[in-house]
Design a protein around this motif. Structure first.
Motif, short mmCIF file in Angstrom:
data_model
loop_
_atom_site.label_atom_id
_atom_site.label_comp_id
_atom_site.label_asym_id
_atom_site.label_seq_id
_atom_site.Cartn_x
_atom_site.Cartn_y
_atom_site.Cartn_z
N GLU A 95 29.75 16.92 -30.38
CA GLU A 95 28.88 18.09 -30.50
C GLU A 95 28.44 18.59 -29.12
O GLU A 95 28.41 19.80 -28.87
N ARG A 96 28.15 17.65 -28.22
CA ARG A 96 27.76 18.07 -26.87
C ARG A 96 28.89 18.79 -26.15
O ARG A 96 28.65 19.68 -25.31
N SER A 97 30.13 18.45 -26.49
CA SER A 97 31.27 19.12 -25.84
C SER A 97 31.37 20.58 -26.22
O SER A 97 32.06 21.36 -25.56
N ARG A 98 30.67 20.99 -27.30
CA ARG A 98 30.72 22.38 -27.75
C ARG A 98 29.65 23.25 -27.09
O ARG A 98 29.67 24.47 -27.21
N VAL A 99 28.72 22.60 -26.40
CA VAL A 99 27.61 23.34 -25.80
C VAL A 99 28.08 24.34 -24.76
O VAL A 99 27.60 25.49 -24.74
N PRO A 100 29.00 23.97 -23.85
CA PRO A 100 29.42 24.96 -22.83
C PRO A 100 29.96 26.25 -23.44
O PRO A 100 29.71 27.34 -22.90
N LEU B 24 29.03 27.60 -26.33
CA LEU B 24 27.88 28.34 -26.83
C LEU B 24 27.10 28.98 -25.68
O LEU B 24 26.60 30.09 -25.81
N GLU B 25 27.04 28.28 -24.55
CA GLU B 25 26.39 28.86 -23.37
C GLU B 25 27.17 30.07 -22.87
O GLU B 25 26.58 31.11 -22.53
N ALA B 26 28.50 29.93 -22.82
CA ALA B 26 29.33 31.03 -22.33
C ALA B 26 29.20 32.26 -23.21
O ALA B 26 29.32 33.40 -22.73
N ARG B 27 28.95 32.05 -24.50
CA ARG B 27 28.78 33.17 -25.44
C ARG B 27 27.36 33.71 -25.44
O ARG B 27 27.04 34.64 -26.18
N GLY B 28 26.51 33.14 -24.60
CA GLY B 28 25.14 33.64 -24.47
C GLY B 28 24.24 33.28 -25.62
O GLY B 28 23.21 33.95 -25.83
N LEU B 29 24.54 32.22 -26.36
CA LEU B 29 23.77 31.86 -27.55
C LEU B 29 22.76 30.75 -27.29
O LEU B 29 21.76 30.65 -28.02
N VAL B 30 23.03 29.91 -26.31
CA VAL B 30 22.09 28.84 -25.97
C VAL B 30 21.98 28.74 -24.46
O VAL B 30 22.86 29.20 -23.71
N SER B 31 20.89 28.12 -24.02
CA SER B 31 20.76 27.78 -22.61
C SER B 31 20.29 26.34 -22.52
O SER B 31 19.58 25.86 -23.41
N ALA B 32 20.72 25.65 -21.48
CA ALA B 32 20.27 24.27 -21.25
C ALA B 32 19.19 24.33 -20.18
O ALA B 32 19.47 24.29 -18.98
N GLN C 25 16.83 20.66 -22.06
CA GLN C 25 16.67 20.97 -23.48
C GLN C 25 17.65 22.07 -23.85
O GLN C 25 17.92 22.97 -23.06
N LEU C 26 18.17 21.99 -25.07
CA LEU C 26 19.07 23.02 -25.59
C LEU C 26 18.22 24.04 -26.33
O LEU C 26 17.56 23.72 -27.32
N ILE C 27 18.20 25.29 -25.82
CA ILE C 27 17.30 26.31 -26.34
C ILE C 27 18.09 27.55 -26.73
O ILE C 27 18.97 28.00 -25.99
N LEU C 28 17.79 28.09 -27.90
CA LEU C 28 18.43 29.33 -28.34
C LEU C 28 17.99 30.49 -27.46
O LEU C 28 16.81 30.64 -27.15
N ASP D 179 21.81 30.23 -37.64
CA ASP D 179 22.57 29.43 -38.61
C ASP D 179 24.00 29.24 -38.15
O ASP D 179 24.57 28.15 -38.28
N GLY D 180 24.59 30.30 -37.58
CA GLY D 180 25.95 30.18 -37.08
C GLY D 180 26.05 29.26 -35.88
O GLY D 180 27.03 28.52 -35.74
N VAL D 181 25.03 29.28 -35.02
CA VAL D 181 25.03 28.37 -33.88
C VAL D 181 25.03 26.93 -34.34
O VAL D 181 25.78 26.09 -33.84
N VAL D 182 24.20 26.62 -35.33
CA VAL D 182 24.13 25.27 -35.85
C VAL D 182 25.47 24.86 -36.47
O VAL D 182 25.96 23.75 -36.25
N ARG D 183 26.10 25.78 -37.21
CA ARG D 183 27.41 25.47 -37.81
C ARG D 183 28.44 25.19 -36.73
O ARG D 183 29.26 24.27 -36.86
N ASP D 184 28.43 25.98 -35.66
CA ASP D 184 29.40 25.78 -34.59
C ASP D 184 29.14 24.50 -33.82
O ASP D 184 30.06 23.93 -33.23
N LEU D 185 27.91 24.07 -33.81
CA LEU D 185 27.52 22.92 -33.00
C LEU D 185 27.81 21.59 -33.69
O LEU D 185 28.32 20.64 -33.08
#
Length: 405
Positions: free
Chosen positions: A366-371, A373-381, A385-388, A397-403
């Motif tokens: 799951e952590r490998s998917r974070v970059p 999500l960051e590149a898509r502008g959906l989360v920031s570290a 902390q991982l923050i929407l 909901d889609g972020v959680v599904r992708d994560l």
């Protein structure tokens, strides 16, 4: 109303919890939720466990008069189950339904039931929901005298045609007046609840509702997108073509407008659907849910969570009262959560908060998917902390599904 509760596994008649759950009691904050299932009318969008007088009829145990005694009896059960090591209660939330259809003294008596059995923390937050038409300033003052510190009014919209679609019966302007009355009565905190996306609501309608809410100067605002629940009167009207279905783009535009106007007025979006004037005016009871603390829900249909166990009461007030009268647990069923289920729920809930999620909760995969999500502008570290982001909150909901795996 037929039960739609999940089956789960049976609950002992004593309500006894497994040792794995009881082990969490001494070191985990405890909250109490009290459900009041009575309403004057049923709103067309509502699928909560609520009942009007005509729906209850003469069912034994369904009387408002005897209801506080039934809830207090369940609090006796809670005290026996949780034992002597239960901490003092940090937050109480009375929801519904319309809790203020009960007399202020009855609500105060239920609160005293909690105080007498568990004790209240010195800084306890004690909230009641209210339809603004169901209480006056004198009633609010009596609630404050009983120990209530916070009141949340259902405003929904300022536009009469929107309220009509929702089958809301309060007078436009009354919620704002109620906030002023609550402040004069001595409530430490006030909150207004809004709904956006009602069929026929324009962006200007929504702007007017936001501006009216802000002008009332509550400490807290909740803004929820309309969800068309199956089985509701609103769903039937949409199915028949009388009203259009909600539109995702419209909901996104209205959410962004809420954030724009509320943040400009000094409110902080501390959870996806909730804004407060500061950390000290956040709804601590809801934070207890989002942080996975322990809570006992008393009343028909109420849900509870202690450690690794979640359970839910029978729905109908008469069935609830019957079990209470027999001295047995009113629980319908329960489930024991695995460690991975608890971990997934933590991801689902903590990502909603502006404080975010500790990435250590995630698996390596799951952590490998974070970059991405960051590149898509959906989360920031941010600060580990991982923050929407604002875009991520729109697609949570889609972020959680992708994560998640």
């Amino acid at each position: 109303m037929p039960s739609t509760l999940p089956d789960g596994e049976p609950v002992p008649s004593t309500g006894q919890l497994p040792e794995s759950a009881l082990a969490s009691v001494p070191g985990t904050p405890l909250s109490i939720y009290l459900h009041v299932p009575f309403c004057t009318t049923r709103c067309g969008y509502c699928d909560f466990n609520t009942y009007t007088a005509s729906e209850l009829g003469d069912a034994p145990g369904a009387s408002r008069v005897g209801y506080p005694d039934a809830v207090i009896a369940e609090l006796d059960l809670a005290r026996r189950v949780l034992g002597d090591h239960a901490p003092k209660v940090g937050t109480v939330f009375v929801g519904g339904g319309t809790p203020t259809l009960l007399q202020a003294d009855d609500l105060g008596r239920m609160l005293a039931g909690i105080r007498d059995r568990f004790g209240l923390a010195p800084d306890a937050e004690v909230t009641t929901e209210s339809n603004p038409e169901s209480i006056d300033e004198d009633g609010m003052r009596r609630l404050v005298d009983h120990g209530f510190t916070r009141i949340s009014f259902g405003m929904q919209s300022v536009r009469p045609h929107v309220l009509q679609v929702l089958d809301r019966v309060h007078t436009p302007g009354r919620p704002q007046q109620a906030v002023a009355e609550a402040k004069r009565a001595g409530f430490a905190q006030t909150s207004l609840d809004l709904i956006y996306g009602t069929p026929g609501e324009s962006l200007d309608d929504w702007r007017a509702s936001l501006e009216a809410a802000i002008a009332a100067e509550p400490d807290h605002v909740s803004a929820y997108s309309l969800i068309v629940e199956p089985g509701t009167r609103l769903a039937a009207r949409i199915r028949r073509g009388e009203l259009p279905m909600t539109d995702d783009d419209d909901l996104a535009d209205k959410y962004e407008l809420a954030e724009e106007l509320l943040s400009s007025a000094g409110y902080v979006n501390y959870e996806i659907s909730n804004w407060s004037t500061g950390r000290d005016t956040q709804c601590r009871h809801n934070l207890a849910y989002w942080h996975g603390d322990n809570w006992w829900g008393a009343g028909p249909g109420a849900h509870s969570h202690v450690g690794d166990v979640r359970w839910w009461n029978v729905k109908h007030p008469a069935a609830y009262a019957s079990r209470i009268d027999q001295g047995v647990s009113p629980a319908h069923a329960r489930e024991i959560l695995t460690q991975d289920q608890q971990r997934i729920e933590r991801v689902l809930l903590e990502l909603r908060l502006d404080t975010g999620l500790d990435p250590a909760v995630l698996t390596d995969r799951e952590r490998s998917r974070v970059p991405d999500l960051e590149a898509r502008g959906l989360v920031s570290a941010d600060h580990d902390q991982l923050i929407l982001t604002s875009a991520g909150r729109l697609l949570a909901d889609g972020v959680v599904r992708d994560l998640l795996d």
